[in-house]
Design a protein around this motif. Structure first.
Motif, PDB file in Angstrom:
ATOM      1  N   GLU A 174      20.787  39.860  20.139  1.00  0.00           N
ATOM      2  CA  GLU A 174      19.442  40.375  20.498  1.00  0.00           C
ATOM      3  C   GLU A 174      19.260  41.790  19.968  1.00  0.00           C
ATOM      4  N   THR A 175      20.307  42.601  20.137  1.00  0.00           N
ATOM      5  CA  THR A 175      20.226  44.009  19.722  1.00  0.00           C
ATOM      6  C   THR A 175      19.916  44.125  18.228  1.00  0.00           C
ATOM      7  N   VAL A 176      20.648  43.378  17.412  1.00  0.00           N
ATOM      8  CA  VAL A 176      20.445  43.507  15.952  1.00  0.00           C
ATOM      9  C   VAL A 176      19.188  42.782  15.498  1.00  0.00           C
ATOM     10  N   MET A 177      18.842  41.666  16.137  1.00  0.00           N
ATOM     11  CA  MET A 177      17.617  40.967  15.707  1.00  0.00           C
ATOM     12  C   MET A 177      16.380  41.778  16.069  1.00  0.00           C
ATOM     13  N   ASN A 178      16.420  42.472  17.229  1.00  0.00           N
ATOM     14  CA  ASN A 178      15.316  43.381  17.573  1.00  0.00           C
ATOM     15  C   ASN A 178      15.261  44.548  16.608  1.00  0.00           C
ATOM     16  N   THR A 233      19.403  31.322  19.010  1.00  0.00           N
ATOM     17  CA  THR A 233      18.269  30.689  18.323  1.00  0.00           C
ATOM     18  C   THR A 233      17.005  30.812  19.180  1.00  0.00           C
ATOM     19  N   LYS A 234      17.169  30.589  20.472  1.00  0.00           N
ATOM     20  CA  LYS A 234      16.034  30.703  21.416  1.00  0.00           C
ATOM     21  C   LYS A 234      15.486  32.129  21.422  1.00  0.00           C
ATOM     22  N   ARG A 235      16.380  33.110  21.568  1.00  0.00           N
ATOM     23  CA  ARG A 235      15.958  34.520  21.611  1.00  0.00           C
ATOM     24  C   ARG A 235      15.335  34.941  20.274  1.00  0.00           C
ATOM     25  N   ALA A 236      15.885  34.422  19.174  1.00  0.00           N
ATOM     26  CA  ALA A 236      15.352  34.784  17.852  1.00  0.00           C
ATOM     27  C   ALA A 236      13.879  34.420  17.762  1.00  0.00           C
ATOM     28  N   ARG A 237      13.531  33.236  18.231  1.00  0.00           N
ATOM     29  CA  ARG A 237      12.154  32.768  18.143  1.00  0.00           C
ATOM     30  C   ARG A 237      11.241  33.570  19.057  1.00  0.00           C
ATOM     31  N   GLU A 238      11.803  34.092  20.149  1.00  0.00           N
ATOM     32  CA  GLU A 238      11.005  34.938  21.049  1.00  0.00           C
ATOM     33  C   GLU A 238      10.790  36.324  20.424  1.00  0.00           C
TER      34      GLU A 238
END
Ligand code: BGP
Length: 486
Positions: A174-178, A233-238
């Motif tokens: 989450e940290t890096v995708m954000n 994958t779920k968090r990425a789409r959010e």
């Protein structure tokens, strides 16, 4: 009229590296020790110890934790990509790369894995890398976990067999995708996720001699990785609906040693056990065969009630895989003078030549794999590793005439083209490795894969100067003609 182009207009040509094999700077700017920093150099004489590499012992770890320097630990210095990345990216841009596959080193972001706050210096490093790639119009393809994890999670939690590691991984992702949501679109969760079963320490942070049932621990760890991959994958789409999330498999296609029904059946089983990983991440559930396999091997996976739904509801957008070779299955390995062990099948295929490291050369196998994966899943495919490890010679005049590597790539890209003509949807091809880096399985520098030579030997001596090989200009032409001129 010019012959119609086979490769799609926006085909993502490029090359790949992994942080743990390239960055070095193992203790720079707040980075914590990772599992990759534990792997000492295996001298030639230690080849027999490769199994030790696969099942790293607590003794090896204790020795490595005592060693505060890079001495004897090639992956701790890599090719110093950490300080050379601008120069290297400029060379990739000169070849015309459309994409560049790299991984983020988890222990640069969360040095201990369970830290409350991320390490800003680690985040800033990858900001700089992605900015440099964007400046060169190169699309990053980012692997979240590529053969390393914070050592603290191994020492304090036992690695991926501990369910708690799922939450630490999701927080890291989450940290890096954000942080990079406007710089990175393509994400892969686990590199060659099947490695957790083949090399439990490399893939799952499991210490071999700490387990009385390594197979049970490895499959439990793999289950946690499946769940973690789905949650990411779920968090990425959010975070950003434009993200494209891929799984990544070491596709080890098995051929039957003979046309005997027994060998054909064994090959089918070995292929099903390899495709188990894409079945879970693409179809969202374990395949039927796994129930019998778990019963036969007394494996009992501890699941939470919500796991099946998590896997079902969060499957990937595309399938990426590595392809190097094909393997052979048989029910009578002793007939071939080997003890079996089909994961790294040592049964030789009499129809194929082998590399200096014994990997069988089978370009047609790449077409077979592409068609089989597309038939099975009807999802876009991305070849994210394919290449030839070989000893390169620097001639008197400084040139490196790696015609053998050009031949390897020419033959494999020809088969890639055939698969596209067969109707397979392929979105990209990143060769392994874009530049010479440390070999994952042998920790050697001399097993070279790159279009760019790096002046460093197996003991870490050298100037680290980069030098274009003959294949550099060949690949530049391939990209410039979108795969037409091989
Ligand atoms: C794959 C890994 C890569 C790379 C490649 C070549 O399994 O995903 O990291 O290492 O193999 O293997 P090696 O470096 O052992 O020759």
């Amino acid at each position: 009229m010019s012959k119609a182009q086979v490769f799609p207009e926006n085909f993502l040509w490029g090359g790949a590296i992994a942080a743990n094999q390239a960055e070095g700077a193992f203790d720079a700017d707040g980075k914590g020790l990772s599992t990759a920093d534990m792997v000492p150099y295996y001298k030639k004489k230690d080849y027999a110890n490769l199994s030790a590499l696969m099942h790293v012992s607590s003794e090896t770890i204790a020795e490595a934790m005592e060693t505060k320097t890079a001495e004897g630990y090639p992956k701790r210095y890599g090719i110093d990509f950490y300080h050379h990345f601008r120069e290297d990216i400029a060379l990739f841009a000169e070849m015309g790369f459309k994409t560049f596959r790299l991984s983020i080193n988890w222990s640069r972001i969360f040095p201990n894995g369970d830290d409350q706050e991320p390490n800003e210096a680690g985040l800033q490093f990858y900001d700089n890398v992605f900015d440099e790639l964007r400046k060169c119009d190169i699309e990053p393809l980012v692997t979240l976990s590529h053969y390393e994890m914070p050592m603290t999670l191994v020492l304090n939690y036992g690695g991926w067999k501990n369910r708690k590691v799922i939450s630490f991984f999701v927080k890291y992702a989450e940290t890096v995708m954000n942080r990079y949501q406007n710089k990175v679109k393509y994400w892969l969760t686990f590199n060659e996720i099947n490695t957790t079963l083949i090399e439990p320490f490399t893939g799952g942070g499991i210490v071999g001699d700490k387990e009385n049932n390594l197979l049970q621990a490895s499959y439990q760890a793999l289950h946690h990785q499946f769940v973690a991959s789905s949650l990411v994958t779920k968090r990425a789409r959010e975070i950003n609906p434009a993200f494209q999330i891929g799984c990544m498999l070491a596709r080890m296609i098995h051929y039957p040693a003979t046309s005997s029904p027994e060998d054909v059946q064994q090959a089918q089983i070995d292929n099903q056990m390899n495709l188990l990983h894409t079945d879970v991440q693409v179809r969202g559930s374990y395949p039927p065969i796994i129930k019998r396999y778990f019963e036969d091997h007394q494996i009992h996976i501890v699941k939470e009630a919500e796991d099946d739904q998590t896997l079902k509801e969060n499957t990937v957008d595309f399938i990426s895989f590595s392809y190097y070779t094909s393997l052979v299955s048989t029910t009578t390995p002793e007939k071939y003078g080997v003890t079996g062990g089909n994961l790294y099948s040592t049964v030789k295929n009499p129809n194929l030549k082998v590399t200096e490291w014994g990997w069988q050369l089978d370009p047609i196998g790449l077409r077979t794999v592409l068609k089989e994966l597309y038939d099975r899943y009807q999802l876009p495919l991305f070849v994210v590793e394919n290449g030839l490890g070989a000893k390169d010679t620097v001639e008197e005049d400084g040139s490196i005439i790696d015609d053998y590597r050009i031949d390897y790539f020419r033959q494999h890209i020809e088969q890639l083209k055939e698969a596209i003509l067969d109707g397979v949807e392929v979105i990209g091809y990143t060769s392994w490795g874009a530049i010479d880096i440390i070999s994952a399985s042998t920790s050697e520098m001399s097993k070279r894969y790159g279009f760019i030579y790096v002046d460093q030997d197996d003991e870490g001596h050298g100037t680290l100067n980069r030098k274009k090989k003959k294949s550099f200009d060949w690949y530049k032409k391939v990209i410039a003609t979108n795969g037409e001129d091989l």
